[in-house]
Design a protein around this motif. Structure first.
Motif, PDB file in Angstrom:
ATOM      1  N   ASN A 245      -7.148   4.351   1.751  1.00 20.41           N
ATOM      2  CA  ASN A 245      -8.293   5.257   1.702  1.00 20.41           C
ATOM      3  C   ASN A 245      -8.390   6.145   2.939  1.00 20.41           C
ATOM      4  O   ASN A 245      -8.750   7.316   2.855  1.00 20.41           O
TER       5      ASN A 245
ATOM      6  N   LEU B 251       3.445   3.885  -1.619  1.00 19.77           N
ATOM      7  CA  LEU B 251       3.902   4.401  -2.913  1.00 19.77           C
ATOM      8  C   LEU B 251       5.350   4.867  -2.843  1.00 19.77           C
ATOM      9  O   LEU B 251       6.160   4.545  -3.721  1.00 19.77           O
TER      10      LEU B 251
ATOM     11  N   THR C 153       6.616   7.773 -13.008  1.00 18.72           N
ATOM     12  CA  THR C 153       5.213   7.977 -12.658  1.00 18.72           C
ATOM     13  C   THR C 153       4.672   6.724 -11.981  1.00 18.72           C
ATOM     14  O   THR C 153       4.876   5.607 -12.467  1.00 18.72           O
TER      15      THR C 153
ATOM     16  N   SER D 233       1.326   4.607  -9.869  1.00 20.71           N
ATOM     17  CA  SER D 233      -0.056   4.236 -10.190  1.00 20.71           C
ATOM     18  C   SER D 233      -1.087   5.287  -9.808  1.00 20.71           C
ATOM     19  O   SER D 233      -2.194   5.303 -10.342  1.00 20.71           O
ATOM     20  N   ASP D 234      -0.757   6.179  -8.883  1.00 20.09           N
ATOM     21  CA  ASP D 234      -1.697   7.248  -8.521  1.00 20.09           C
ATOM     22  C   ASP D 234      -1.452   8.507  -9.348  1.00 20.09           C
ATOM     23  O   ASP D 234      -1.981   9.572  -9.040  1.00 20.09           O
ATOM     24  N   ASN D 235      -0.611   8.365 -10.391  1.00 16.99           N
ATOM     25  CA  ASN D 235      -0.238   9.457 -11.294  1.00 16.99           C
ATOM     26  C   ASN D 235       0.700  10.482 -10.661  1.00 16.99           C
ATOM     27  O   ASN D 235       0.919  11.557 -11.235  1.00 16.99           O
ATOM     28  N   SER D 236       1.227  10.177  -9.499  1.00 14.76           N
ATOM     29  CA  SER D 236       2.248  11.048  -8.909  1.00 14.76           C
ATOM     30  C   SER D 236       3.556  10.846  -9.672  1.00 14.76           C
ATOM     31  O   SER D 236       3.867   9.747 -10.141  1.00 14.76           O
TER      32      SER D 236
ATOM     33  N   THR E  36       0.903   6.736   0.691  1.00 15.32           N
ATOM     34  CA  THR E  36       0.231   5.458   0.495  1.00 15.32           C
ATOM     35  C   THR E  36      -0.993   5.621  -0.400  1.00 15.32           C
ATOM     36  O   THR E  36      -1.419   6.736  -0.691  1.00 15.32           O
ATOM     37  N   ASP E  37      -1.555   4.487  -0.802  1.00 15.30           N
ATOM     38  CA  ASP E  37      -2.832   4.532  -1.522  1.00 15.30           C
ATOM     39  C   ASP E  37      -3.956   3.986  -0.649  1.00 15.30           C
ATOM     40  O   ASP E  37      -4.948   3.440  -1.126  1.00 15.30           O
TER      41      ASP E  37
ATOM     42  N   LYS F 127       0.821  -1.215   0.000  1.00 16.54           N
ATOM     43  CA  LYS F 127       0.000   0.000   0.000  1.00 16.54           C
ATOM     44  C   LYS F 127       0.858   1.269   0.000  1.00 16.54           C
ATOM     45  O   LYS F 127       0.332   2.379  -0.066  1.00 16.54           O
TER      46      LYS F 127
ATOM     47  N   ALA G 102      -3.618   9.054   3.518  1.00 20.05           N
ATOM     48  CA  ALA G 102      -2.726   9.031   2.355  1.00 20.05           C
ATOM     49  C   ALA G 102      -1.265   9.207   2.729  1.00 20.05           C
ATOM     50  O   ALA G 102      -0.375   8.660   2.094  1.00 20.05           O
TER      51      ALA G 102
ATOM     52  N   LYS H 144       4.682  -0.051  -8.088  1.00 20.65           N
ATOM     53  CA  LYS H 144       3.656   0.953  -8.364  1.00 20.65           C
ATOM     54  C   LYS H 144       3.979   1.779  -9.616  1.00 20.65           C
ATOM     55  O   LYS H 144       3.197   2.635 -10.021  1.00 20.65           O
TER      56      LYS H 144
END
Length: 241
Positions: A162, A146, A207, A209-212, A159-160, A144, A165, A197
């Protein structure tokens, strides 16, 4: 999580040294630790201990024999970790009779302690990062996380999850990196990313997976490329073995 450690050592100077080294190890790894010390078998025999206690036992314990104490612990059903302290290397083979985790030659150094505590640390950490502050301890699953980014004397854990973060922990990136499994790759002097990720890599950034997007320094680029290529070639996530 609190790690309970019992030291059976009749020499005060060695006991104090070990306690100091354990406290340093505890601080470096962000693991709250409770340490008890007993000078002799009589003091120890009156005390209760946890099933996951860690014992550091001096083999030559004054008038008692540390090996016999360890044997009695096993007879009583204790299945946890026993580490012997000794000034004589020939005792190491005796430790196999009581399934000792390790033995440490005196005088003890931080490096010796670090090596013998590695399997314990690995077992504690498992598949999670232990996030701890003065008020709380949280296990964050590695899958979880990033990234880790250093910020002055702290590290921001992205983190991803919920519910939360970002976590901010007082730890150095150097000490943190020594604890992390293989999928965590350094891409910058101040950044470690979870390569599992990653979705895109250029010569300047990566880049997730959360587009960061995180910068990739030239000095770390080849290492990041190798890790990312391995991920693409296998089609599987990279895990520590």
């Amino acid at each position: 999580m609190n790690l309970n450690i019992t030291i059976l050592e009749d020499e005060a100077i060695h006991a104090a040294q070990l306690k100091q080294l354990l406290e340093k190890w505890s601080k470096q790894n962000n693991i709250p630790t409770s340490i008890r010390h007993y000078f002799n078998e009589q003091e120890f025999s009156k005390q209760k201990y946890d099933e996951d206690e860690i014992f550091f036992i001096d083999i030559e314990l004054g008038f008692a024999n540390g090996m016999n104490i360890a044997k009695q612990l096993r007879k009583n059903g204790f299945c946890g970790n026993i580490i012997f302290l000794t000034a004589f290397s020939e005792y190491v083979f005796d430790g196999y009779h009581v399934q000792a985790l390790d033995y440490v030659l005196k005088p003890i150094s931080q490096e010796k302690l670090k090596q013998c505590m590695k399997p314990i640390l690995r077992n504690i950490k498992g598949s999670c990062h232990i996030y701890s502050t003065k008020t709380e301890i949280i296990k964050i699953p590695y899958n979880k996380i990033l990234s880790f980014t250093s910020f002055r004397h702290y590290v921001d854990i992205m983190t991803d999850l919920n519910n939360e973060a970002c976590y901010r922990q007082k730890i150095t990136l150097k000490n943190l990196q020594n604890q992390l499994p293989k999928e965590f790759v350094r891409c910058h002097r101040t950044i470690i990313i979870n390569i599992n990720k990653a979705i895109k890599l250029t010569c300047k950034d990566i880049t997730l997976s959360d587009n960061s997007v995180y910068p990739v320094s030239e000095s770390y680029l080849n290492h990041v490329r190798e890790a990312f290529s391995e991920l693409l070639d296998t089609g599987e996530k990279i895990y520590d073995t």
